[in-house]
Structure formats: C-alpha cells, structure tokens
Design an enzyme around this catalytic site. Structure first.
Site, PDB file in Angstrom:
ATOM      1  CG  HIS A 181      -0.833   1.022   7.295  1.00  0.00           C
ATOM      2  ND1 HIS A 181       0.091   0.617   8.234  1.00  0.00           N
ATOM      3  CD2 HIS A 181      -0.181   1.892   6.472  1.00  0.00           C
ATOM      4  CE1 HIS A 181       1.250   1.239   7.980  1.00  0.00           C
ATOM      5  NE2 HIS A 181       1.109   2.007   6.924  1.00  0.00           N
ATOM      6  CD  GLU A 182      -1.308   2.359   2.726  1.00  0.00           C
ATOM      7  OE1 GLU A 182      -0.925   3.531   2.597  1.00  0.00           O
ATOM      8  OE2 GLU A 182      -0.537   1.427   3.041  1.00  0.00           O
ATOM      9  CG  HIS A 200      -0.169   6.715   5.570  1.00  0.00           C
ATOM     10  ND1 HIS A 200       0.932   7.221   6.222  1.00  0.00           N
ATOM     11  CD2 HIS A 200       0.126   5.418   5.306  1.00  0.00           C
ATOM     12  CE1 HIS A 200       1.851   6.267   6.347  1.00  0.00           C
ATOM     13  NE2 HIS A 200       1.380   5.153   5.803  1.00  0.00           N
ATOM     14  CD  GLN A 243       3.126   5.718   2.817  1.00  0.00           C
ATOM     15  OE1 GLN A 243       2.180   5.177   2.272  1.00  0.00           O
ATOM     16  NE2 GLN A 243       4.110   5.030   3.365  1.00  0.00           N
ATOM     17  N   GLY A 245       0.835  -1.192   0.000  1.00  0.00           N
ATOM     18  CA  GLY A 245       0.000   0.000   0.000  1.00  0.00           C
ATOM     19  C   GLY A 245       0.871   1.243   0.000  1.00  0.00           C
ATOM     20  CB  CYS A 263       4.977   2.187   7.486  1.00  0.00           C
ATOM     21  SG  CYS A 263       4.442   3.685   6.651  1.00  0.00           S
ATOM     22  CG  LEU A 264       6.483   1.058   1.348  1.00  0.00           C
ATOM     23  CD1 LEU A 264       5.862   1.376  -0.008  1.00  0.00           C
ATOM     24  CD2 LEU A 264       7.664   0.111   1.192  1.00  0.00           C
TER      25      LEU A 264
HETATM   26 ZN    ZN Z   1       2.363   3.333   5.894  1.00  0.00          ZN
END
Ligand code: ZN
Length: 171
Positions: free
Chosen positions: A128-129, A132, A48, A43, A86-87
C-alpha cells in the site's frame, strides 16, 4: 505535520529517489512516524505529507520501520484479499486483492541497505505504501464505479472547505 487528503496533487505524482540519507531525512522519518501514531495509522508515505520523495514509514505492531528508496524485488503468486484504509482517504475501507508476500530492498533511516521478506499484514502495508510513491491509491484497485463515487465525495468536501475558508478571509 499535516496529512494531505484525496484530491491533493502530490498523492498522484511519482516520487523521486532520495540521493543521500541525511540527518534531515532521518528527522523527517521520525516526524512521519509520530504523525502516523497520532493519527492511529499503520503506515505513512512521504507524498501523504506533501513531499514527493521515496520514503515511507510503517508499524504493523512489531515496531517502527523506515523504508527509503524501496524496490520490490519479489512477490508471491498467491493473492489475498484484505480490507484497506488510508490516512489520506479517511472513513473509506474497501477490500483489495494483492500478493500475499513481498520481498523489498530499501535503506533504513541510517542509510543502511536492508532486504525485508514480508508476509501477512506487513506485506500488505508495504505494498500500500509503496504504491503511494508511484502515485497509486488503493481506490484504484476497487473498480471504477466505487472509485469515482469516493473521488466525487472528496471533491465536494474540498469545495465546501475552500468556500468556508473564503468566508473567513478578510476582504
Ligand atoms: Zn495510504
């Protein structure tokens, strides 16, 4: 397309709605998906990549999906614990408790309205997304001590990088 890391302001800001799903938005979604695949993520949300707009992309293994202006309209009472990463916080994995199922209303990359009932891994990624877009990170849900330790580690990393960059700059 670069992914910003913990300590970057866009990760902590609330994102604004997308007024119209234009060709530019569609192209941005495609670019976000290829960035997500390149980084081997499941995701990626617009904050991000430094953009505070309400869009994220996911692929739980069943194919790419784009969520624009998402709204969570239902959650199961049942909670489950799953490990998340998380990226924007590379190398950190922690167990997080969240609702097992969610219902979400959104628009796709063509502007069409959709309702998704998600369970399992997809429900997890969506939550999760979605967070953000509200400026919330998964480390906010693992206890203050752990969170502070992770934030400090990334702060130090950032300081090291910026001093390294200065050294390379012409005087
Ligand atoms: Zn994340």
């Amino acid at each position: 397309m670069q992914i910003v890391k913990l300590g970057t302001e866009t990760l902590r800001e609330k994102s604004r709605p997308i007024q119209e799903v234009t060709e530019e938005i569609k192209a941005l979604a495609a670019e976000m998906l290829s960035t997500m695949y390149r980084e081997e993520g499941v995701g990626l949300a617009a904050p991000q990549i430094g953009k505070n707009i309400r869009m994220f992309v996911v692929d739980d293994g069943s194919g790419p999906r784009v969520f624009i202006n998402p709204q969570i309209t239902g959650m199961s009472r049942e909670l489950v614990e799953m490990e998340e990463g998380c990226l924007s916080i590379p190398g950190v994995y922690e167990k997080v408790v969240r609702p097992a199922e969610v219902r979400i209303q959104s628009q796709n990359e063509n502007g069409r309205r959709e309702i998704t009932e998600a369970t399992g891994f997809l429900a997890r990624i969506i939550q999760h997304e979605y967070d953000h877009l509200e400026g919330v990170l998964f480390i906010d849900k693992i206890g203050e001590t752990k969170k502070e330790r992770i934030e400090k580690k990334f702060q130090k990393k950032k300081e090291k990088e910026s001093s390294r960059n200065k050294k390379n700059s012409p005087a």
